[in-house]
Design a protein around this motif. Structure first.
Motif, short mmCIF file in Angstrom:
data_model
loop_
_atom_site.label_atom_id
_atom_site.label_comp_id
_atom_site.label_asym_id
_atom_site.label_seq_id
_atom_site.Cartn_x
_atom_site.Cartn_y
_atom_site.Cartn_z
N TYR A 27 0.85 -1.20 0.00
CA TYR A 27 0.00 0.00 0.00
C TYR A 27 0.88 1.24 0.00
O TYR A 27 1.85 1.33 0.76
CB TYR A 27 -0.92 0.01 1.22
CG TYR A 27 -2.14 0.84 0.99
CD1 TYR A 27 -3.30 0.28 0.47
CD2 TYR A 27 -2.13 2.22 1.25
CE1 TYR A 27 -4.42 1.05 0.22
CE2 TYR A 27 -3.24 2.99 0.99
CZ TYR A 27 -4.38 2.40 0.48
OH TYR A 27 -5.48 3.17 0.20
N PRO A 28 0.56 2.25 -0.82
CA PRO A 28 1.42 3.44 -0.89
C PRO A 28 1.23 4.36 0.31
O PRO A 28 0.12 4.63 0.76
CB PRO A 28 0.96 4.13 -2.18
CG PRO A 28 -0.45 3.66 -2.40
CD PRO A 28 -0.50 2.26 -1.84
N LEU A 29 2.37 4.85 0.81
CA LEU A 29 2.42 5.76 1.94
C LEU A 29 3.18 7.00 1.50
O LEU A 29 4.35 6.92 1.12
CB LEU A 29 3.14 5.08 3.12
CG LEU A 29 3.33 5.90 4.39
CD1 LEU A 29 2.01 6.07 5.12
CD2 LEU A 29 4.35 5.22 5.32
N LEU A 30 2.54 8.16 1.56
CA LEU A 30 3.15 9.42 1.16
C LEU A 30 3.61 10.17 2.40
O LEU A 30 2.80 10.48 3.28
CB LEU A 30 2.14 10.25 0.36
CG LEU A 30 2.58 11.64 -0.09
CD1 LEU A 30 3.83 11.57 -0.96
CD2 LEU A 30 1.44 12.32 -0.86
N LEU A 114 -2.07 6.52 1.72
CA LEU A 114 -2.11 7.10 3.06
C LEU A 114 -1.06 8.20 3.12
O LEU A 114 -0.03 8.12 2.44
CB LEU A 114 -1.78 6.05 4.11
CG LEU A 114 -2.80 4.96 4.39
CD1 LEU A 114 -2.15 3.84 5.18
CD2 LEU A 114 -3.98 5.53 5.16
N THR A 115 -1.30 9.20 3.93
CA THR A 115 -0.29 10.22 4.16
C THR A 115 0.21 10.13 5.59
O THR A 115 -0.50 9.66 6.48
CB THR A 115 -0.84 11.63 3.92
OG1 THR A 115 -1.85 11.93 4.90
CG2 THR A 115 -1.43 11.77 2.53
N THR A 116 1.44 10.58 5.80
CA THR A 116 1.97 10.63 7.15
C THR A 116 3.00 11.73 7.26
O THR A 116 3.60 12.15 6.27
CB THR A 116 2.58 9.29 7.58
OG1 THR A 116 2.83 9.31 9.00
CG2 THR A 116 3.88 9.00 6.86
N GLY A 117 3.20 12.18 8.49
CA GLY A 117 4.21 13.18 8.77
C GLY A 117 4.25 13.45 10.26
O GLY A 117 3.30 13.12 10.99
N ALA A 118 5.33 14.05 10.70
CA ALA A 118 5.49 14.43 12.11
C ALA A 118 5.68 15.93 12.21
O ALA A 118 6.23 16.56 11.30
CB ALA A 118 6.69 13.72 12.72
N TYR A 123 0.81 18.30 9.84
CA TYR A 123 -0.16 19.25 9.27
C TYR A 123 -0.29 19.03 7.76
O TYR A 123 -1.40 18.95 7.23
CB TYR A 123 0.26 20.70 9.56
CG TYR A 123 -0.26 21.65 8.52
CD1 TYR A 123 -1.63 21.93 8.44
CD2 TYR A 123 0.59 22.20 7.56
CE1 TYR A 123 -2.13 22.76 7.44
CE2 TYR A 123 0.10 23.03 6.57
CZ TYR A 123 -1.26 23.30 6.50
OH TYR A 123 -1.74 24.10 5.51
N LEU A 124 0.85 18.97 7.05
CA LEU A 124 0.80 18.80 5.60
C LEU A 124 0.08 17.51 5.21
O LEU A 124 -0.72 17.48 4.28
CB LEU A 124 2.22 18.81 5.03
CG LEU A 124 3.00 20.12 5.16
CD1 LEU A 124 4.45 19.91 4.72
CD2 LEU A 124 2.35 21.23 4.35
N ALA A 125 0.39 16.43 5.93
CA ALA A 125 -0.22 15.14 5.64
C ALA A 125 -1.72 15.17 5.88
O ALA A 125 -2.52 14.69 5.06
CB ALA A 125 0.43 14.05 6.49
N ALA A 126 -2.13 15.72 7.02
CA ALA A 126 -3.55 15.77 7.35
C ALA A 126 -4.30 16.70 6.41
O ALA A 126 -5.41 16.38 5.95
CB ALA A 126 -3.72 16.21 8.80
N ARG A 137 -6.61 7.91 1.07
CA ARG A 137 -7.37 7.01 1.97
C ARG A 137 -7.46 7.52 3.38
O ARG A 137 -8.50 7.39 4.05
CB ARG A 137 -6.74 5.62 1.96
CG ARG A 137 -7.46 4.66 2.92
CD ARG A 137 -6.80 3.31 2.97
NE ARG A 137 -7.33 2.51 4.06
CZ ARG A 137 -6.86 1.31 4.41
NH1 ARG A 137 -5.87 0.77 3.73
NH2 ARG A 137 -7.39 0.66 5.43
N GLY A 138 -6.36 8.08 3.91
CA GLY A 138 -6.35 8.48 5.31
C GLY A 138 -5.02 9.09 5.67
O GLY A 138 -4.18 9.35 4.80
#
Length: 245
Positions: A27-30, A114-118, A123-126, A137-138
């Motif tokens: 699954y792709p994670l950005l 899916l996006t993620t970041g810390a 903020y950018l991911a959300a 997706r989320g």
């Protein structure tokens, strides 16, 4: 583990924008970097190592990109309108350039990463997810702030509004985006309560989502959990484990 770097000139941004991809399947994670950091930050701080077992098992493949924080939110020389415009141009870069690359790379023309970041990356991911739940997706947002008004010294326009989740989410009452968000199955908001953390920011976002009937997980870790990389490594690995086993 496969690792591939590519780069191209973004006409939306007027910048050379590199990207690194990890993994061969799944699954792709950005991934969005923190503050003014770059696309290799997650590798330097060993977060990629923390999720390597997911990558090598083919459960996920990750794409780490640059932000425009240096040109936008963190640029002391830019005027507020320019800062805000960069955020909108960045959104077009993500939609028109990054998302097609991910879909081509995965071989799935309908892929919804899916996006993620810390930290500021959270903020950018959300924000990218909440703006485009039909294409994403989320999100796994770690130790984030979701109100960017403080970066604009009182200035406000449509570019600020539509990139500020605590503003636009409470007013979302349409027949397209809100129903999509109400069917969400992968919104994870994580934060610690230790040094330099601000759990009230995650609680505020959670309260807004709850009020709109948007399902999500708010996961507040302990008072020993600081705003730092070792914890973000654990948070992302833990959240991916919950999603993909």
């Amino acid at each position: 583990m496969e690792r591939r770097v590519t780069s191209w000139f973004s006409h939306h941004l007027g910048l050379e924008m590199p990207l690194v991809a990890y993994g061969h399947a799944g699954y792709p994670l950005l991934m969005f970097p923190t503050a003014a950091a770059d696309y290799l930050e997650y590798e330097r701080f060993r977060l990629i190592d923390a999720i390597r077992h997911h990558l090598e098992a083919g459960r996920i493949r990750a794409y780490s990109i640059n932000s425009v924080n240096r040109q936008s939110l963190l640029n002391p020389h830019a005027s507020p309108p320019v800062k805000a415009e960069y955020l909108t141009r960045y959104d077009r870069y993500l939609m028109d350039e990054v998302l097609p690359l991910i879909r081509q790379d995965t071989g799935d023309p309908q892929a919804r990463p899916l996006t993620t970041g810390a930290s500021l990356g959270a903020y950018l991911a959300a924000n990218f997810y909440f703006r485009h739940p039909d294409h994403v997706r989320g999100t796994i947002a770690m130790s984030g702030t979701y109100d960017i008004s403080s970066y604009f010294n009182g200035y406000h326009d449509d570019n600020v509004y539509f990139n500020n989740p605590v503003e636009y989410l409470p007013n979302l009452n349409d027949d397209y985006y809100l129903p999509l968000l109400r069917r969400a199955d992968a919104i994870y908001i994580l934060t610690g309560q230790g040094a330099f953390e601000a759990p009230e920011r995650s609680r505020r976002l959670s309260e807004i989502l709850t009020a709109k009937g948007i399902p999500h997980t708010l996961d507040i870790w302990g008072a020993d959990v600081n705003h730092d990389w070792p914890w973000w490594c654990r948070m992302l690995d833990y959240s991916l484990g919950k999603l993909f086993g």
